[in-house]
Scaffold this active site. Structure first.
Site, PDB file in Angstrom:
ATOM      1  N   ASP A   1       0.815  -1.222   0.000  1.00 14.33           N
ATOM      2  CA  ASP A   1       0.000   0.000   0.000  1.00 14.33           C
ATOM      3  C   ASP A   1       0.854   1.281   0.000  1.00 14.33           C
ATOM      4  O   ASP A   1       1.594   1.530   0.950  1.00 14.33           O
ATOM      5  CB  ASP A   1      -0.923   0.032   1.227  1.00 14.33           C
ATOM      6  CG  ASP A   1      -1.825  -1.205   1.308  1.00 14.33           C
ATOM      7  OD1 ASP A   1      -1.370  -2.311   0.933  1.00 14.33           O
ATOM      8  OD2 ASP A   1      -2.968  -1.073   1.764  1.00 14.33           O
TER       9      ASP A   1
ATOM     10  N   GLU B   1      -4.647   1.878  -2.831  1.00 19.42           N
ATOM     11  CA  GLU B   1      -5.863   2.331  -2.124  1.00 19.42           C
ATOM     12  C   GLU B   1      -5.635   3.545  -1.232  1.00 19.42           C
ATOM     13  O   GLU B   1      -6.577   4.263  -0.921  1.00 19.42           O
ATOM     14  CB  GLU B   1      -6.456   1.182  -1.303  1.00 19.42           C
ATOM     15  CG  GLU B   1      -5.631   0.807  -0.094  1.00 19.42           C
ATOM     16  CD  GLU B   1      -6.435   0.141   1.019  1.00 19.42           C
ATOM     17  OE1 GLU B   1      -7.636  -0.067   0.857  1.00 19.42           O
ATOM     18  OE2 GLU B   1      -5.826  -0.169   2.063  1.00 19.42           O
ATOM     19  N   ASN B   2      -4.389   3.795  -0.812  1.00 21.24           N
ATOM     20  CA  ASN B   2      -4.098   4.905   0.108  1.00 21.24           C
ATOM     21  C   ASN B   2      -3.304   6.030  -0.554  1.00 21.24           C
ATOM     22  O   ASN B   2      -2.733   6.881   0.129  1.00 21.24           O
ATOM     23  CB  ASN B   2      -3.284   4.403   1.308  1.00 21.24           C
ATOM     24  CG  ASN B   2      -3.924   3.225   2.017  1.00 21.24           C
ATOM     25  OD1 ASN B   2      -3.497   2.097   1.852  1.00 21.24           O
ATOM     26  ND2 ASN B   2      -4.962   3.481   2.785  1.00 21.24           N
TER      27      ASN B   2
ATOM     28  N   ASN C   1     -10.286  -1.759   0.367  1.00 12.95           N
ATOM     29  CA  ASN C   1     -11.476  -1.119   0.931  1.00 12.95           C
ATOM     30  C   ASN C   1     -11.469   0.406   0.824  1.00 12.95           C
ATOM     31  O   ASN C   1     -12.520   1.032   0.758  1.00 12.95           O
ATOM     32  CB  ASN C   1     -11.644  -1.534   2.398  1.00 12.95           C
ATOM     33  CG  ASN C   1     -10.377  -1.350   3.219  1.00 12.95           C
ATOM     34  OD1 ASN C   1      -9.294  -1.751   2.800  1.00 12.95           O
ATOM     35  ND2 ASN C   1     -10.504  -0.743   4.374  1.00 12.95           N
ATOM     36  N   HIS C   2     -10.286   1.046   0.827  1.00 13.15           N
ATOM     37  CA  HIS C   2     -10.246   2.521   0.820  1.00 13.15           C
ATOM     38  C   HIS C   2     -10.296   3.127  -0.582  1.00 13.15           C
ATOM     39  O   HIS C   2     -10.278   4.341  -0.727  1.00 13.15           O
ATOM     40  CB  HIS C   2      -8.968   3.007   1.509  1.00 13.15           C
ATOM     41  CG  HIS C   2      -8.989   2.830   2.989  1.00 13.15           C
ATOM     42  ND1 HIS C   2     -10.083   3.135   3.771  1.00 13.15           N
ATOM     43  CD2 HIS C   2      -8.031   2.389   3.850  1.00 13.15           C
ATOM     44  CE1 HIS C   2      -9.813   2.882   5.040  1.00 13.15           C
ATOM     45  NE2 HIS C   2      -8.581   2.415   5.117  1.00 13.15           N
TER      46      HIS C   2
ATOM     47  N   HIS D   1      -6.249  -8.610  -0.127  1.00 13.89           N
ATOM     48  CA  HIS D   1      -6.284  -7.463   0.771  1.00 13.89           C
ATOM     49  C   HIS D   1      -7.058  -7.860   2.028  1.00 13.89           C
ATOM     50  O   HIS D   1      -8.292  -7.853   2.034  1.00 13.89           O
ATOM     51  CB  HIS D   1      -6.970  -6.312   0.018  1.00 13.89           C
ATOM     52  CG  HIS D   1      -6.749  -4.981   0.622  1.00 13.89           C
ATOM     53  ND1 HIS D   1      -5.584  -4.291   0.481  1.00 13.89           N
ATOM     54  CD2 HIS D   1      -7.548  -4.203   1.378  1.00 13.89           C
ATOM     55  CE1 HIS D   1      -5.669  -3.135   1.108  1.00 13.89           C
ATOM     56  NE2 HIS D   1      -6.857  -3.061   1.668  1.00 13.89           N
TER      57      HIS D   1
ATOM     58  N   HIS E   1      -2.932  -4.620   2.945  1.00 12.43           N
ATOM     59  CA  HIS E   1      -3.902  -3.992   3.850  1.00 12.43           C
ATOM     60  C   HIS E   1      -3.381  -3.680   5.250  1.00 12.43           C
ATOM     61  O   HIS E   1      -3.747  -2.650   5.805  1.00 12.43           O
ATOM     62  CB  HIS E   1      -5.205  -4.809   3.979  1.00 12.43           C
ATOM     63  CG  HIS E   1      -6.191  -4.231   4.957  1.00 12.43           C
ATOM     64  ND1 HIS E   1      -6.852  -3.045   4.735  1.00 12.43           N
ATOM     65  CD2 HIS E   1      -6.607  -4.654   6.181  1.00 12.43           C
ATOM     66  CE1 HIS E   1      -7.651  -2.791   5.764  1.00 12.43           C
ATOM     67  NE2 HIS E   1      -7.517  -3.745   6.665  1.00 12.43           N
TER      68      HIS E   1
ATOM     69  N   HIS F   1      -0.378  -2.840   6.204  1.00 14.67           N
ATOM     70  CA  HIS F   1       0.708  -1.846   6.145  1.00 14.67           C
ATOM     71  C   HIS F   1       1.925  -2.279   6.971  1.00 14.67           C
ATOM     72  O   HIS F   1       2.801  -1.457   7.239  1.00 14.67           O
ATOM     73  CB  HIS F   1       0.244  -0.455   6.602  1.00 14.67           C
ATOM     74  CG  HIS F   1      -0.788   0.171   5.698  1.00 14.67           C
ATOM     75  ND1 HIS F   1      -0.994   1.531   5.624  1.00 14.67           N
ATOM     76  CD2 HIS F   1      -1.686  -0.378   4.840  1.00 14.67           C
ATOM     77  CE1 HIS F   1      -1.965   1.789   4.765  1.00 14.67           C
ATOM     78  NE2 HIS F   1      -2.403   0.641   4.275  1.00 14.67           N
TER      79      HIS F   1
HETATM   80 FE   LIG Z   1      -4.031   0.242   2.968  1.00 10.99          FE
HETATM   81 FE   LIG Z   2      -7.102  -1.595   3.175  1.00 11.59          FE
END
Ligand SMILES: [Fe+2]
Ligand SMILES: [Fe+2]
Length: 268
Positions: free
Chosen positions: A13, A44-45, A72-73, A157, A182, A184
């Protein structure tokens, strides 16, 4: 290329501007050291810690990232539009309910080789009830069987180590690599499973080194002490960042030859 192995560089990520800048800074060295045929990053981030924007994805493309997975983000900022358009090569997890925009897997043609990339999300400790990633993975593998892909890579993830290891063993020998994202936080269990799948529970992240998952550490500590009375934000300034991921080398038969964690410190 015929007898050459296929090398895929996968970055965990990428969190905010520090993550993007650190990736850009170290990518020439990574490309020189590993000569990847394909570079993938979980995005995603990428836009200030949550979601994606055109400009932040472009930053990573300019740095040398070819393809994006997410989680998810991904829906935040310009995410919903960008995952539904075909302008950027980005996946969202495949096991969302029907009708959700975007795509969960894609087959890429690189040097006349077919590489399937699949993105899945876990069920444990998420607020939403995603459909079963085990069943979804099998469904996708069945759907692309006729393509005779040279390699299949999954970004799973998910939060828990057990769910990730379980999916790894469940698909061992049926995919070339299963890499987790996910949390991190990079795990140290890079290995080739008994039937030839390259595996790592979590690739880690690209972002501020002395942070808590990319968020400002003092604020997150206060969040544990004072609960809802404080907010925490993503770090924008950085002196030291980490760039974490994994390099997977895949043989002609689609099985893994090597899997190697990457964990670099980048100084601004
Ligand atoms: Fe993430
Ligand atoms: Fe995530």
């Amino acid at each position: 290329m015929q007898d050459k192995t296929l090398k895929i560089l996968f970055l965990g990520d990428v969190v905010g501007r520090p993550g993007r800048e650190a990736v850009a800074k170290i990518m020439p060295q990574l490309k020189e050291d590993f000569s990847p045929d394909l570079t993938i990053a979980n995005a995603e981030n990428v836009a200030h810690g949550k979601g994606i924007t055109e400009n932040t994805l472009k930053d990573l493309q300019n740095a040398g990232v070819d393809f994006f997975t997410s989680g998810n983000h991904v829906w935040k900022k310009e995410g919903r539009r960008l995952v539904s358009e075909k302008k950027f090569p980005i996946l969202r997890p495949a096991n969302y309910p029907e009708g959700v925009p975007g795509r969960g897997f894609q087959i890429l043609n690189i040097f006349s080789k077919k590489i399937a990339i699949i993105n899945l999300i876990g069920q444990t400790f998420f607020r939403n009830n995603y459909t079963c990633p085990f069943i979804e993975a099998k469904k996708i593998l069945k759907a692309i069987e006729h393509e005779n892909c040279n390699a299949v890579l999954i970004d799973f993830h998910a939060e828990t180590t057990s769910e990730k290891r379980a999916l790894g063993y469940y698909l061992d020998g049926q995919v070339s690599a299963l890499i987790g994202t996910h949390t991190h936080v990079q795990t140290a269990d890079d290995q080739i499973l008994p039937n030839g799948t390259a595996y790592l529970t979590d690739a880690g992240m690209c972002g501020v080194r002395h942070s808590i998952l990319g968020k400002n550490k003092e604020q997150v500590i206060q969040g544990f002490l004072q609960l809802d009375a404080v907010d925490s934000d993503w770090d924008d300034e950085w002196q030291e960042a980490i760039v974490q991921g994994v390099l997977v080398e895949i043989k002609k038969n689609g099985k893994a030859k090597e899997v190697k964690r990457i964990n670099k410190v980048v100084i601004n």
